[in-house]
Design an enzyme around this catalytic site. Structure first.
Site, short mmCIF file in Angstrom:
data_model
loop_
_atom_site.label_atom_id
_atom_site.label_comp_id
_atom_site.label_asym_id
_atom_site.label_seq_id
_atom_site.Cartn_x
_atom_site.Cartn_y
_atom_site.Cartn_z
N GLY A 123 6.00 1.69 3.16
CA GLY A 123 7.46 1.74 3.38
C GLY A 123 8.29 1.11 2.27
O GLY A 123 9.47 0.81 2.48
N SER A 134 1.84 -1.29 -7.26
CA SER A 134 1.55 -2.44 -8.13
C SER A 134 0.51 -3.37 -7.49
O SER A 134 0.84 -4.49 -7.11
CB SER A 134 2.85 -3.20 -8.47
OG SER A 134 3.61 -3.50 -7.32
N LEU A 161 0.82 -1.22 0.00
CA LEU A 161 0.00 0.00 0.00
C LEU A 161 0.86 1.27 0.00
O LEU A 161 2.04 1.22 0.37
CB LEU A 161 -0.89 0.02 1.26
CG LEU A 161 -1.99 -1.04 1.36
CD1 LEU A 161 -2.66 -0.97 2.73
CD2 LEU A 161 -3.04 -0.85 0.26
N GLY A 221 2.42 4.24 1.54
CA GLY A 221 2.80 4.46 2.93
C GLY A 221 3.27 3.22 3.67
O GLY A 221 3.57 3.27 4.86
N SER A 232 9.51 2.39 -0.59
CA SER A 232 10.60 3.23 -1.05
C SER A 232 11.69 3.35 0.02
O SER A 232 12.88 3.23 -0.29
CB SER A 232 10.05 4.62 -1.36
OG SER A 232 10.58 5.11 -2.56
#
Lengths: 204, 204
Positions: free
Chosen positions: B41, B110, B37, B39, B43
């Site tokens: 984490g 994705s 989702l 947020g 990235s």
């Protein structure tokens, strides 16, 4: 406990920059954009340059029709619009590779000045090295390695660069190599010298 | 004279293979596909892994919305069709990076299994490492780092994953990390161990 701790910690997620990658690779990254007629020797020269760079432990990648046309650009045909979009995407991918610290070599006819200039303009100044593989239509057609000129003359390929579609020579390319006349070794040496002069790689 | 000679010489244009690049890099290439989702984490974790790999002289690159959405996929919006095409292109670019010997880390929501499986299937077996960043909607919405959930709840973002658009959890991901609860260090350690176990990098 460790979860509690974590919330008070600001993780310093240092982004690995292009500069850091170049440092690790011990060379600068750049886009060597080979342009010229079909059969002018773009791919052969690009791979010869890559060979030479590999010997010097350079990190490189060749983008050409073989690895782009069936994958990333598999949805595109050969209309003027699709060829524009093809070159645009190749330019964007080349840009990503330079950010990854890689010397990327592209081997596409890329017949239109406008399309090549667009790629030049999305890149930081100095990153786009336009290399014109100069070979006359006669020489390229005489070679006709892939039999494409024969097909084009027979009208089996609707828009073929040099026959039924224009090729716009670069106005101020970083390098012109006479791939229509010189042996490969000579063109290769010209490219390598340019890379040294521009301090993309260190002189040996 | 040298031209004459050249015509008799078959230039051995050895293509630099993926294997040769991996040898030079001293690690295998692969695609670490972080999914989860907004947020959750993805990235942050991808960049932390990249940091760690850089310390080991690994050649890496993170593909995310920041470097793809404005460039390569700048022509795409957020409709279902455009999101599919976005993921398809990212998959193809990731493939090119693996051929270049690079460990590529992708950080995209994705949300659809089908789209992720398509990427898995264009890659050689073992190259696609799906890492599910598991964090509940409550946790992600509670963080709301970019203020996107607030906007989505206010109806200002039409199709927002988890709110008005589905997220399909991976069925058999290579790794699940509890980014909704564990500190980053823990998730990072899990990823690094996986990379060692799969012999993408050498154990230290």
């Amino acid at each position: 406990m460790s979860q509690q701790k974590s919330t008070n910690v600001v993780w310093h997620s240092a982004t690995i920059t292009r500069e850091k990658r170049q440092e690790l690779n011990d060379h600068r990254s750049a886009v060597l954009w080979f342009t010229g007629l079909s059969g002018s020797g773009k791919s052969t020269l690009a791979h010869a340059v890559e060979d030479e760079l590999y010997k010097r432990q350079g990190r490189t990648f060749v983008l050409d029709g073989d690895n782009v046309r069936h994958g990333l650009c598999g949805d595109l045909g050969f209309s003027l619009e699709d060829r524009k979009e093809n070159i645009r995407r190749v330019g964007e991918v080349a840009k990503l590779f330079t950010e990854a610290g890689v010397i990327v070599l592209t081997a596409f006819i890329s017949p239109l000045r406008e399309d090549r200039e667009r790629v030049r303009n999305i890149l930081p100044h100095g990153d786009f090295i336009e290399i014109y593989c100069a070979a006359s239509l006669e020489v390229c057609e005489g070679r006709d390695v892939k039999g494409l000129y024969k097909k084009a003359r027979a009208g089996q390929i609707p828009e073929f660069t040099g026959i039924t579609s224009p090729y716009e020579e670069p106005v101020n390319p970083e390098l012109v190599v006479n791939t229509g006349g010189d042996p490969l070794e000579v063109s290769l040496a010209h490219v390598m010298r340019l890379l040294e002069e521009r301090e993309i790689i260190k002189a040996v």
